[in-house]
Scaffold this active site. Structure first.
Site, PDB file in Angstrom:
ATOM      1  N   ASP A 170      -4.427  -6.212  -7.726  1.00  0.00           N
ATOM      2  CA  ASP A 170      -4.677  -5.595  -6.435  1.00  0.00           C
ATOM      3  C   ASP A 170      -4.982  -4.121  -6.706  1.00  0.00           C
ATOM      4  OD1 ASP A 170      -4.924  -5.317  -3.694  1.00  0.00           O
ATOM      5  OD2 ASP A 170      -2.905  -6.042  -3.233  1.00  0.00           O
ATOM      6  N   HIS A 190       0.832  -1.199   0.000  1.00  0.00           N
ATOM      7  CA  HIS A 190       0.000   0.000   0.000  1.00  0.00           C
ATOM      8  C   HIS A 190       0.873   1.259   0.000  1.00  0.00           C
ATOM      9  CE1 HIS A 190      -2.867  -2.980   1.634  1.00  0.00           C
ATOM     10  NE2 HIS A 190      -3.790  -2.216   1.079  1.00  0.00           N
TER      11      HIS A 190
END
Length: 501
Positions: free
Chosen positions: A254, A182
């Protein structure tokens, strides 16, 4: 040709959005061919509201895929406001009963299907081989590749038996990373031989079990591609996943807005590169959820086709895989009993008993535990939340212990809180003292604070709701292997010797 290109580009996108009802821009683009949407905690209040939301989406496009990031355990969206009825992967791997894992996945799938959700970005098939992994941890079934494989298979079978797509992640394996994708771009310098013996074992098993989708990882594996992360790597998505492993289902990225891609390539170019590498769908996850972003990515895809950087055949193939998966979900919903009716009404609630059973069976106790029989004081030590988990979902043990033992007090504080040791020792004076932690092995400050508390109160009971690494060092430690609501209940039951549900 232009209209068709725009339609195909929309088909391969999976955007999120704000709100409890579909915004006008989502409705419009569904009518224009948008293939999927993703739901997050911001979209959810009650099962009835989610069922109405999904019904509204399908009035615009009856075969839209409605996706969600619902792993159970710490990563829950459907029960974001109260905590999950289902323990996460580490608890299931600790019990190591594949029948129970299958039952849990079936129950979770029924919960999703009755709300109209038909695509789950789960299960996590990563082998958690790095104790310092900042983003996987309890989301993994464990560190043994073969244990992870058998539970991944059971999860896929249970989930897909309800008509909900299982999306196995994060290919080719995010368990040996020390960087959260992230925030940055992880790199794993493992050989092909090690990857085959460890990371790839669960994915091979899931593919053989018929998993409908696989999610790529934003990470560099030089053994296959020293330049591009897996999400953008043709060598990994096409060469390894499609050709070597033989996967014929849907490949989804993702979240393309995650730092590993957005900060390196940008979301638009990253999306184009992912499709060219072999991805069939682009997840535009929790951080980007507006029409401008959707149109920017759509137009980048169209431009890439016109300029020859992405072949029209590759885009058409990706869109066809999305359509094929949507057809499977519609057929499964028509044949199943968990999906909502056309008016968005809910089917009867499913049986959540397997979830609490699994949470109870996952509890482990080290040291001598004497039942807590009178009102206690509970300190729940908070730390920076795992981004995948988020900080909106309640966790802990105090509320359930207070239910069992009225008069129990609960404090929640970070380790930097001024005077915390003295105030908590004073609050716990003359009563049982319980300290709840999460991944203590990764938090030096919390470990030091706990040591100070235990020095003054050697009878302190520690409840670890994360990874229980390290020796308990003479402490009484209860490990729940996850922080789902049912894990908190199971811990309180263990502390008191009472059944709470």
């Amino acid at each position: 040709m232009s209209d068709e290109l725009h339609r195909l580009a929309l088909t391969v996108l999976q955007p999120g959005f704000e709100g409890l009802t579909p915004p006008d821009w989502v409705r419009r683009h569904l009518a224009d061919g948008l293939g999927a949407v993703g739901l997050f905690g911001r979209n959810i209040r009650t099962p009835e509201q989610v069922a109405a939301l999904t019904a509204a989406l399908r009035k615009e496009k009856d075969d839209v895929l409605v996706a969600i990031d619902e792993e159970g355990g710490d990563v829950t969206r459907l029960e974001v406001n109260e905590g999950s009825s289902w323990p996460g992967n580490l608890a299931l791997g600790t019990v190591d009963d594949v029948g129970l894992t299958r039952a849990v996945a079936t129950g979770l799938g029924r919960d999703l299907a009755r709300c109209g959700v038909d695509f789950n970005w789960a299960p996590d098939a990563d082998v958690n081989s790095n104790q310092d992994n900042p983003v996987i941890g309890v989301r993994s079934f464990g560190s043994d590749p073969h244990l992870v494989a058998r539970h991944t298979v059971a999860y896929v079978e249970g989930l897909q038996s309800t008509g909900v797509v299982a999306c196995v992640k994060h290919f080719p394996g995010h368990g040996d990373t020390s960087v959260d994708s992230h925030l940055g771009l992880p790199r794993v310098d493992a050989s092909r031989e090690l990857l085959a013996e460890r990371e790839l074992v669960p994915f091979r098993a899931a593919i053989a079990a018929g998993a409908k989708a696989v999610m790529s990882a934003h990470m560099v594996l030089p053994a296959y591609d020293a330049e591009y992360p897996a999400t953008l790597s043709r060598a990994i998505l096409t060469g390894l996943l499609r050709e070597e492993l033989g996967f014929q289902g849907l490949i989804v990225t993702d979240g393309i807005e995650m730092g590993a891609i957005a900060d390196t390539y940008g979301v638009a170019d990253g999306s184009v590169r992912a499709l060219a590498a072999g991805a069939d769908a682009v997840c535009i996850g929790g951080g980007l959820c507006d029409e401008a972003t959707l149109l920017m990515i759509r137009d980048a895809i169209v431009t890439a086709v016109r300029e020859g950087r992405l072949s029209a055949e590759r885009l058409a193939d990706a869109a066809a895989r999305v359509a094929a998966l949507a057809s499977w979900t519609r057929a499964a919903a028509a044949a199943g009993s968990g999906a909502p009716g056309p008016d968005g009404g809910l089917a009867a609630p499913g049986d959540h008993a397997p979830g609490l059973d699994a949470a109870r069976r996952a509890v482990r106790v080290e040291g001598v535990l004497r039942p807590v029989e009178s009102a206690a004081h509970v300190l729940e030590l908070t730390s920076q939340a795992n981004i995948a988990v988020g900080d909106a979902t309640p966790w802990g043990v105090g509320a359930y212990l207070a239910e069992a033992l009225p008069g129990t007090t609960v404090a929640r504080a970070g380790v930097t809180t001024f005077g915390l040791v003295d105030t908590q020792l004073a609050a716990a004076a003359g009563r049982p003292f319980v300290v709840v932690v999460r991944d203590l092995h990764r938090n030096v400050a919390a470990a030091d604070l706990l040591a100070g508390l235990v020095a003054a109160r050697p009878d302190t009971v520690v409840v670890e709701m994360g990874l229980p690494y390290g020796d308990a060092q003479g402490l009484t430690r209860i490990s729940t292997h996850g922080a789902a609501r049912v894990c908190g209940i199971a811990a309180a039951e263990t502390l008191t010797g009472r059944t709470l549900r």
